[in-house]
Scaffold this motif. Structure first.
Motif, PDB file in Angstrom:
ATOM      1  N   UNK A 191      38.917  40.356  43.679  1.00 51.69           N
ATOM      2  CA  UNK A 191      38.486  40.417  42.288  1.00 51.69           C
ATOM      3  C   UNK A 191      38.584  39.042  41.658  1.00 51.69           C
ATOM      4  N   UNK A 192      37.723  38.807  40.690  1.00 52.99           N
ATOM      5  CA  UNK A 192      37.779  37.603  39.874  1.00 52.99           C
ATOM      6  C   UNK A 192      37.648  38.037  38.421  1.00 52.99           C
ATOM      7  N   UNK A 193      38.586  37.604  37.604  1.00 54.07           N
ATOM      8  CA  UNK A 193      38.576  37.935  36.182  1.00 54.07           C
ATOM      9  C   UNK A 193      38.272  36.678  35.376  1.00 54.07           C
ATOM     10  N   UNK A 194      37.434  36.841  34.353  1.00 51.54           N
ATOM     11  CA  UNK A 194      37.091  35.706  33.507  1.00 51.54           C
ATOM     12  C   UNK A 194      36.443  36.220  32.233  1.00 51.54           C
ATOM     13  N   UNK A 195      36.602  35.477  31.147  1.00 53.26           N
ATOM     14  CA  UNK A 195      35.972  35.847  29.874  1.00 53.26           C
ATOM     15  C   UNK A 195      34.517  35.399  29.796  1.00 53.26           C
ATOM     16  N   UNK A 196      34.145  34.446  30.623  1.00 52.24           N
ATOM     17  CA  UNK A 196      32.804  33.869  30.602  1.00 52.24           C
ATOM     18  C   UNK A 196      31.894  34.635  31.563  1.00 52.24           C
ATOM     19  N   UNK A 197      30.988  35.423  31.018  1.00 50.58           N
ATOM     20  CA  UNK A 197      30.124  36.247  31.873  1.00 50.58           C
ATOM     21  C   UNK A 197      29.149  35.404  32.692  1.00 50.58           C
ATOM     22  N   UNK A 198      28.800  34.196  32.234  1.00 52.67           N
ATOM     23  CA  UNK A 198      27.916  33.327  33.020  1.00 52.67           C
ATOM     24  C   UNK A 198      28.609  32.888  34.309  1.00 52.67           C
ATOM     25  N   UNK A 199      29.904  32.627  34.235  1.00 52.09           N
ATOM     26  CA  UNK A 199      30.666  32.278  35.433  1.00 52.09           C
ATOM     27  C   UNK A 199      30.686  33.462  36.390  1.00 52.09           C
ATOM     28  N   UNK A 200      30.914  34.651  35.859  1.00 49.04           N
ATOM     29  CA  UNK A 200      30.947  35.851  36.705  1.00 49.04           C
ATOM     30  C   UNK A 200      29.575  36.157  37.288  1.00 49.04           C
ATOM     31  N   UNK A 201      28.515  35.894  36.539  1.00 47.32           N
ATOM     32  CA  UNK A 201      27.155  36.102  37.064  1.00 47.32           C
ATOM     33  C   UNK A 201      26.896  35.184  38.261  1.00 47.32           C
TER      34      UNK A 201
ATOM     35  N   UNK B  86      35.280  29.370  46.059  1.00 48.36           N
ATOM     36  CA  UNK B  86      36.679  29.265  46.494  1.00 48.36           C
ATOM     37  C   UNK B  86      37.543  28.686  45.381  1.00 48.36           C
ATOM     38  N   UNK B  87      37.030  27.679  44.691  1.00 48.37           N
ATOM     39  CA  UNK B  87      37.754  27.106  43.555  1.00 48.37           C
ATOM     40  C   UNK B  87      37.986  28.176  42.478  1.00 48.37           C
ATOM     41  N   UNK B  88      36.934  28.916  42.157  1.00 50.64           N
ATOM     42  CA  UNK B  88      37.062  29.965  41.145  1.00 50.64           C
ATOM     43  C   UNK B  88      38.064  31.027  41.592  1.00 50.64           C
ATOM     44  N   UNK B  89      37.985  31.445  42.840  1.00 53.10           N
ATOM     45  CA  UNK B  89      38.919  32.448  43.340  1.00 53.10           C
ATOM     46  C   UNK B  89      40.353  31.937  43.269  1.00 53.10           C
ATOM     47  N   UNK B  90      40.569  30.683  43.653  1.00 57.70           N
ATOM     48  CA  UNK B  90      41.922  30.119  43.610  1.00 57.70           C
ATOM     49  C   UNK B  90      42.467  30.123  42.179  1.00 57.70           C
TER      50      UNK B  90
ATOM     51  N   UNK C 182      35.934  41.657  34.830  1.00 55.25           N
ATOM     52  CA  UNK C 182      36.350  41.446  36.214  1.00 55.25           C
ATOM     53  C   UNK C 182      35.208  41.829  37.136  1.00 55.25           C
ATOM     54  N   UNK C 183      35.028  41.013  38.166  1.00 60.08           N
ATOM     55  CA  UNK C 183      34.047  41.264  39.208  1.00 60.08           C
ATOM     56  C   UNK C 183      34.828  41.594  40.473  1.00 60.08           C
ATOM     57  N   UNK C 184      34.540  42.754  41.062  1.00 60.88           N
ATOM     58  CA  UNK C 184      35.316  43.237  42.202  1.00 60.88           C
ATOM     59  C   UNK C 184      34.391  43.626  43.342  1.00 60.88           C
ATOM     60  N   UNK C 185      34.815  43.307  44.560  1.00 60.55           N
ATOM     61  CA  UNK C 185      34.094  43.724  45.763  1.00 60.55           C
ATOM     62  C   UNK C 185      35.089  44.352  46.729  1.00 60.55           C
ATOM     63  N   UNK C 186      34.731  45.498  47.254  1.00 62.41           N
ATOM     64  CA  UNK C 186      35.564  46.191  48.225  1.00 62.41           C
ATOM     65  C   UNK C 186      35.113  45.800  49.620  1.00 62.41           C
TER      66      UNK C 186
ATOM     67  N   UNK D  30      43.491  32.810  53.528  1.00 57.83           N
ATOM     68  CA  UNK D  30      43.108  31.499  53.013  1.00 57.83           C
ATOM     69  C   UNK D  30      43.934  31.060  51.802  1.00 57.83           C
ATOM     70  N   UNK D  31      44.287  32.020  50.931  1.00 61.87           N
ATOM     71  CA  UNK D  31      44.855  31.657  49.641  1.00 61.87           C
ATOM     72  C   UNK D  31      46.299  32.053  49.421  1.00 61.87           C
ATOM     73  N   UNK D  32      46.885  32.874  50.289  1.00 62.91           N
ATOM     74  CA  UNK D  32      48.261  33.317  50.080  1.00 62.91           C
ATOM     75  C   UNK D  32      49.124  32.904  51.251  1.00 62.91           C
TER      76      UNK D  32
END
Length: 85
Positions: free
Chosen positions: A31-41, A8-12, A65-69, A80-82
């Motif tokens: 979706x979550x975008x980040x340059x650090x692939x370990x965070x995305x993993x 949730x913190x990462x998504x925010x 970017x990591x995306x889930x439909x 929750x976030x908007x």
């Protein structure tokens, strides 16, 4: 759980919930975008194990970017976030 709190913190900080239309089709995704692939993993594992979705990677030259439909998940995260007027 700690994993969901971290997610949730990462998504925010780095996430996006999208609900709309494209080419006449309904689209619901997070979706979550980040340059650090370990965070995305780590986020991918949490999405699979805790949120029960199958995220996919979108690669870019400056940021991955990591995306889930998922309509239920997009609805939940939007609530929750908007805030809407």
């Amino acid at each position: 759980t700690k994993d969901l709190a971290w997610f949730y913190w990462l998504f925010a900080a780095e996430g996006n919930a999208y609900q709309g239309k494209s080419c006449g089709r309904n689209i619901n995704r997070i979706s979550i975008a980040n340059k650090d692939t370990q965070i995305l993993e780590k986020a991918k594992i949490i999405m699979e194990e805790k949120l029960h979705v199958s995220p996919y990677w979108q690669y870019s030259h400056d940021c991955d970017k990591l995306t889930a439909t998922s309509k239920p998940l997009a609805n939940l995260f939007a609530k929750m976030f908007y805030t809407y007027n």
